[in-house]
Design an enzyme around this catalytic site. Structure first.
Site, short mmCIF file in Angstrom:
data_model
loop_
_atom_site.label_atom_id
_atom_site.label_comp_id
_atom_site.label_asym_id
_atom_site.label_seq_id
_atom_site.Cartn_x
_atom_site.Cartn_y
_atom_site.Cartn_z
CG ASP A 265 36.13 -24.19 6.30
OD1 ASP A 265 34.94 -24.28 6.63
OD2 ASP A 265 36.93 -23.38 6.82
CG LEU A 266 32.41 -21.55 2.27
CD1 LEU A 266 30.97 -21.06 2.21
CD2 LEU A 266 33.15 -21.14 1.01
CG ASP A 267 32.65 -18.40 7.33
OD1 ASP A 267 32.55 -17.18 7.24
OD2 ASP A 267 31.78 -19.20 6.95
CG ASP B 129 39.31 -22.10 9.63
OD1 ASP B 129 38.33 -22.62 9.07
OD2 ASP B 129 39.22 -21.29 10.57
O1 LIG Z 1 32.54 -24.33 8.15
P1 LIG Z 1 32.75 -22.88 7.83
O2 LIG Z 1 32.54 -22.57 6.38
O3 LIG Z 1 34.07 -22.38 8.33
O4 LIG Z 1 31.59 -22.10 8.60
C1 LIG Z 1 31.63 -22.08 10.03
C2 LIG Z 1 30.66 -21.07 10.57
O5 LIG Z 1 30.84 -19.87 9.83
C3 LIG Z 1 30.06 -18.76 10.25
O6 LIG Z 1 30.53 -18.31 11.52
C4 LIG Z 1 31.90 -17.96 11.53
O7 LIG Z 1 32.14 -16.91 10.58
C5 LIG Z 1 31.50 -15.65 10.89
C6 LIG Z 1 31.80 -14.68 9.74
O8 LIG Z 1 33.18 -14.48 9.61
C7 LIG Z 1 32.00 -15.14 12.24
O9 LIG Z 1 31.34 -13.92 12.57
C8 LIG Z 1 31.74 -16.20 13.32
O10 LIG Z 1 32.34 -15.79 14.56
C9 LIG Z 1 32.34 -17.56 12.92
O11 LIG Z 1 32.00 -18.57 13.85
C10 LIG Z 1 28.58 -19.13 10.29
O12 LIG Z 1 27.85 -18.09 10.88
C11 LIG Z 1 28.32 -20.44 11.01
O13 LIG Z 1 26.95 -20.81 10.82
C12 LIG Z 1 29.21 -21.52 10.44
O14 LIG Z 1 28.99 -22.74 11.14
#
Ligand SMILES: O=P(O)(O)OC[C@H]1O[C@H](O[C@H]2O[C@H](CO)[C@@H](O)[C@H](O)[C@H]2O)[C@H](O)[C@@H](O)[C@@H]1O
Length: 231
Positions: A9-11, A186
């Site tokens: 996963d990224l974020d 996460d």
């Molecule tokens: O599946 P992931 O790689 O964890 O991505 C999930 C979402 O990530 C992004 O939003 C999240 O991260 C942002 C930057 O840190 C934060 O501002 C936001 O509150 C989080 O929800 C992205 O914008 C989404 O499209 C993804 O689904």
């Protein structure tokens, strides 16, 4: 001989959260780390993210196999795109309604992707419940559409795909097939992939349960895995 396939996963896993999606900072060395991990596994590394494919490539620096938008768009190791779902939650009327609401809720941001719409409230947590109520009204009675509770965001998406199904799909493709899947994520959107990895006899890790909750710990663990053959 490496036998694992790595899914990341990224974020919140490789990237620290930022106030908005565009403000995220890619840690020094992350693209090189991912390239080394992939190389050591004959290319059996895939990113499973809620982000779009363009966003993923912008973070990773290379077109790795990836399941974008939580698995609605999958790119295999040959670079071929697979899109198993034909419906989309990216509807102009819903986008307009969310934009109208965001205009009255300072700090709320709307993100439009190919298949989904996301209402972000990280900068305005108090607006989360009202946004959710609006979304519930918008999609009431619409078949095959669901709300995904994401990290400080609500995501409207079609039913039928998730990261678990994406992992299962990759595990049938070269060079993943025959390996043992290892997934790290996460949040709630990652639990399907954690379960899928375990169901295939692999390892499903959660940043909070299995590390110390920091992306730094995950990256350090991965860096050690470059030197050691597994995972
Ligand atoms: O599946 P992931 O790689 O964890 O991505 C999930 C979402 O990530 C992004 O939003 C999240 O991260 C942002 C930057 O840190 C934060 O501002 C936001 O509150 C989080 O929800 C992205 O914008 C989404 O499209 C993804 O689904």
């Amino acid at each position: 001989m490496p036998t694992h396939a790595l899914f990341l996963d990224l974020d919140g896993t490789l990237l620290d959260f930022a106030p908005t999606p565009a403000e995220v900072v890619v840690p020094d060395g992350l693209p090189a780390l991912l390239a080394a991990l992939a190389s050591a596994r004959n290319g059996a590394l895939a990113i499973l993210s809620g982000r779009t494919m363009d966003d993923i490539d912008g973070v990773t620096g290379a077109p790795f196999p990836a399941g974008a938008e939580h698995g609605f768009v999958c790119r295999d190791s040959a670079g071929v795109i697979h899109q198993p779902i034909t419906t989309t939650a990216n509807r102009p009327a819903w986008r307009q309604a969310l934009d109208d609401a965001a205009a009255t809720m300072p700090g709320v941001a709307i993100e439009q992707k190919r298949y989904t719409l996301v209402a972000h409230f990280r900068r305005a947590p108090d607006h989360g419940p009202a946004l959710r109520a609006l979304i519930d009204r918008l999609i009431a009675g619409v078949p095959d559409i669901e709300v995904l509770p994401a990290n400080m965001a609500w995501e409207i998406r079609p039913a039928g795909a998730d990261k678990g199904r994406a992992l299962d799909w990759f595990m049938q493709q070269t060079p993943f097939a025959g390996r043992v899947p290892v997934f790290v994520g996460d949040d709630t959107t990652d639990e399907a992939a954690i379960a899928a990895a375990k169901a295939q006899g692999g390892i499903g890790l959660n940043v909070h349960r299995d590390f110390d909750g920091t992306t730094n710990a995950v990256r350090a663990w991965l860096a050690r895995a470059v030197a050691e053959p597994q995972p």
